[in-house]
Design an enzyme around this catalytic site. Structure first.
Site, PDB file in Angstrom:
ATOM      1  N   CYS A 187       8.186  45.202  15.156  1.00 56.76           N
ATOM      2  CA  CYS A 187       8.470  45.045  13.731  1.00 56.76           C
ATOM      3  C   CYS A 187       7.176  45.184  12.950  1.00 56.76           C
ATOM      4  O   CYS A 187       6.092  45.217  13.518  1.00 56.76           O
ATOM      5  CB  CYS A 187       9.052  43.672  13.448  1.00 56.76           C
ATOM      6  SG  CYS A 187      10.580  43.374  14.326  1.00 56.76           S
ATOM      7  N   GLY A 245       9.627  49.737  12.594  1.00 59.85           N
ATOM      8  CA  GLY A 245      10.982  49.199  12.656  1.00 59.85           C
ATOM      9  C   GLY A 245      11.871  49.916  11.676  1.00 59.85           C
ATOM     10  O   GLY A 245      11.549  49.969  10.489  1.00 59.85           O
ATOM     11  N   ASN A 297       6.645  39.411  13.776  1.00 66.25           N
ATOM     12  CA  ASN A 297       6.568  40.566  14.671  1.00 66.25           C
ATOM     13  C   ASN A 297       6.196  40.046  16.055  1.00 66.25           C
ATOM     14  O   ASN A 297       5.181  39.387  16.219  1.00 66.25           O
ATOM     15  CB  ASN A 297       5.496  41.536  14.171  1.00 66.25           C
ATOM     16  CG  ASN A 297       5.166  42.638  15.181  1.00 66.25           C
ATOM     17  OD1 ASN A 297       4.052  43.144  15.200  1.00 66.25           O
ATOM     18  ND2 ASN A 297       6.107  43.016  15.998  1.00 66.25           N
ATOM     19  N   TYR A 349       1.546  54.289  21.438  1.00 67.08           N
ATOM     20  CA  TYR A 349       2.726  54.764  20.718  1.00 67.08           C
ATOM     21  C   TYR A 349       2.958  54.110  19.361  1.00 67.08           C
ATOM     22  O   TYR A 349       3.163  54.808  18.373  1.00 67.08           O
ATOM     23  CB  TYR A 349       3.971  54.565  21.600  1.00 67.08           C
ATOM     24  CG  TYR A 349       5.280  54.751  20.870  1.00 67.08           C
ATOM     25  CD1 TYR A 349       5.685  56.008  20.412  1.00 67.08           C
ATOM     26  CD2 TYR A 349       6.113  53.662  20.629  1.00 67.08           C
ATOM     27  CE1 TYR A 349       6.895  56.169  19.738  1.00 67.08           C
ATOM     28  CE2 TYR A 349       7.326  53.830  19.957  1.00 67.08           C
ATOM     29  CZ  TYR A 349       7.707  55.084  19.510  1.00 67.08           C
ATOM     30  OH  TYR A 349       8.889  55.244  18.846  1.00 67.08           O
ATOM     31  N   THR A 385       3.876  61.531  17.948  1.00 69.56           N
ATOM     32  CA  THR A 385       2.772  60.661  18.342  1.00 69.56           C
ATOM     33  C   THR A 385       1.757  61.347  19.249  1.00 69.56           C
ATOM     34  O   THR A 385       0.573  61.033  19.222  1.00 69.56           O
ATOM     35  CB  THR A 385       3.319  59.358  18.958  1.00 69.56           C
ATOM     36  OG1 THR A 385       4.146  58.730  17.967  1.00 69.56           O
ATOM     37  CG2 THR A 385       2.227  58.393  19.341  1.00 69.56           C
TER      38      THR A 385
END
Ligand SMILES: O=P(O)(O)OC[C@H]1O[C@H](OP(=O)(O)OP(=O)(O)O)[C@H](O)[C@@H]1O
Ligand SMILES: NC(=O)CC[C@H](N)C(=O)O
Ligand SMILES: [Mg+2]
Length: 505
Positions: free
Chosen positions: A2, A28, A101, A257, A303
């Site tokens: 998150c 998120g 988070n 990532y 990415t």
């Protein structure tokens, strides 16, 4: 993963919170929420959806006040129901709202504790709502009605004593201010910055430094593991280390990532770490593949782009963007269900035939987790006419579940679990496959901050930094959150859980 953001300003904060959430949307995509305080009242809007879809003009107008927090959600506990969108709210003491988070690893224990010791009921299955109530209960122990910074830091210290797992947290306390704290291992990132205005200094905390950049805040520093920052409503800043034995163990997968390349986490540039990953993997390819017959290096957007470019340079082979990414499809890995993830790869990526026809291509991705992307992409490359399809992963084999805020609860859903290189290569349909070594990954990221002695690397080696994860925990997690169970829980939550403090339409 998150994303969280919080701000104490001298003028309305809702637009800055919205902008901040927009640039951490990659953390998120499932739900978003903002809560502000105006006239000692919380103003809340949260719902399932992307930031741009959740907040309409009428909601923004309602979110008045010079202090507020926001959240974008990628569910890793509980369900995907909108009742578990954040920030959460508790009315006692004072009125508290919290966004989180991470993932708590002793949620069951905490749920009993909160009922038996604090006589508080938590109606959702969210671990974040538990965290809020634990914090609220500890604040309630303060002697005087007016909280001091010390009272707040004592409450955070008690949270650290009770709660296990990963938590980067921001909370509002009515009549007082904003509190942000990070778990004693610093698993999830958290930064704060300042902005000078004519009316005085304003402060923002956020999961990633890119949110500060977007809102014109000057980066001050990372919140340290175990540390809490308290900013009063009128803009006074206090900070204190609240953990007894803090250690610095940031999650390495943030660099592989999750985080945006233009963010800096714990003094390490995400971009620089990805370039280093490319250098190390390029060297490994040159070392291990002696019959190097690669014509072109192609990234799997988005990415892996920086990593692939560096591999191409390292190997002195042309780099081409052979896949076009549909900019209207988000990240597939953080989508909640496997069916949706699978469908989305083809909607998201398409091959440019000229870059593949008759060529030996090296496809590069940052990681192979479930194998959803690699399997389909290799097929696409072959359909586009590639002669040989080689595949390189900038992260090592992901073999173990994550318990700290990445939704990988089930080992059997991981393509590398219990498999060796040849089996994985065959399953994804590549001609050759290579993974980064863990030592090289750690070295690539750690170059930016030599003070980090150990990263949280459990998905690669099964060593859980909080030392509280055993086989039975992982079995239980698997049973509760594997693809099938999650689908079922989501259905039930939608039909049962209609009791929550969602901001109205
Ligand atoms: O093996 P898998 O289970 O498919 O997971 C790994 C893939 O998922 C992620 O991409 P994603 O589409 O989420 O986002 P990106 O555009 O940032 O690369 C990641 O970058 C890999 O491509
Ligand atoms: N990825 C996260 O940080 C998730 C936070 C929290 N565990 C939730 O599921 O809402
Ligand atoms: Mg990807």
């Amino acid at each position: 993963m998150c994303g969280i953001v919080g701000m104490v300003g001298h003028s309305p904060v809702s637009q800055a919170l919205y902008d901040g959430l927009t640039v951490i949307q990659h953390r998120g995509q499932d739900a978003a929420g903002i809560v502000t305080i105006s006239d000692n009242t919380f103003r809340l809007r949260k719902a399932n959806g992307l930031v741009k879809d959740v907040f309409h003009t009428r909601h923004m107008l309602r979110l008045q006040g010079n202090i507020g927090i926001g959240h974008v959600r990628y569910p890793t506990a509980g369900t995907s129901s909108s009742s578990e969108a954040q920030p959460f709210y508790a009315n006692s003491p004072y009125g508290i709202s919290l966004a989180h988070n991470g993932n708590l690893t002793n949620a069951d224990e905490l749920k009993s504790w909160i009922f038996n010791k604090a006589r508080r009921h938590v109606n959702t299955t969210s671990d974040s709502e538990l965290l809020l109530n634990i914090f609220a209960h500890q604040l309630q122990q303060a002697k005087n009605l007016e909280l001091t910074a010390e009272d707040i830091f004592n409450a955070v210290a008690e949270v650290h004593n009770l709660v296990r797992g990963a938590y980067a947290t921001v909370a509002l306390i009515i009549g007082h201010g904003m509190v942000a704290f990070r778990d004693p291992h610093g698993i999830r990132p958290l930064v704060f910055g300042k902005r000078e205005t004519e009316k005085g200094m304003e402060y923002m905390v956020a999961s990633e430094s890119v949110a500060l950049d977007a809102c014109d805040f000057e980066f001050i520093r990372d919140v340290a593991p175990g540390e809490a920052i308290y900013i009063t409503e009128d803009g006074q800043l206090f900070s204190s280390q609240c953990a007894q034995n803090p250690t610095y163990n940031p999650c390495i997968f943030e660099f592989v990532y999750f985080a945006r390349p233009d963010s800096t986490i714990d003094k390490m540039s995400v971009y620089a770490s990805r370039v280093e990953m490319g250098t190390a993997l390029g060297k490994k390819i040159a070392r291990e593949w002696d019959d190097l017959d690669i014509d072109v290096v192609i990234p799997i957007p988005e990415t892996s782009n920086d990593i692939a470019l560096q591999i191409a340079q390292q190997l002195d082979i042309p780099y081409r963007q052979g896949f076009v990414k549909n900019r209207y499809v988000g990240r597939t890995f953080i989508m909640p269900g496997q069916a949706e993830r699978k469908k989305s790869v083809k909607r998201k990526l398409n091959a440019i035939t000229q870059e593949f026809k008759g060529k030996n291509v090296l496809l590069v991705d940052d990681s192979i987790v479930r194998g959803t992307t690699s399997e389909q992409i290799i097929e696409m490359a072959r359909n586009a006419g590639a002669k040989k399809v080689y595949f390189a992963s900038a992260a090592p084999e992901v073999r173990f579940p994550n318990v700290y805020g990445i939704d990988m609860p089930s080992a059997t859903e991981l393509i590398a679990h219990g498999r060796e290189l040849e089996d994985i290569c065959e399953l994804i349909g590549a001609d050759k496959l290579i993974f980064q070594d863990l030592a090289d990954l750690v070295n690539a990221v750690g170059k930016g901050n030599k003070d980090i002695k150990a990263f949280e690397t459990s998905v690669f080696n099964g060593t859980y930094i909080t030392n509280d994860i055993d086989h039975s925990y992982l079995e239980k997690l698997d049973a509760m959150r594997n693809n099938e169970s999650k689908e079922q829980a989501d259905k039930e939550a939608d039909s049962i859980l209609d009791l929550h403090n969602e901001g109205s339409d």
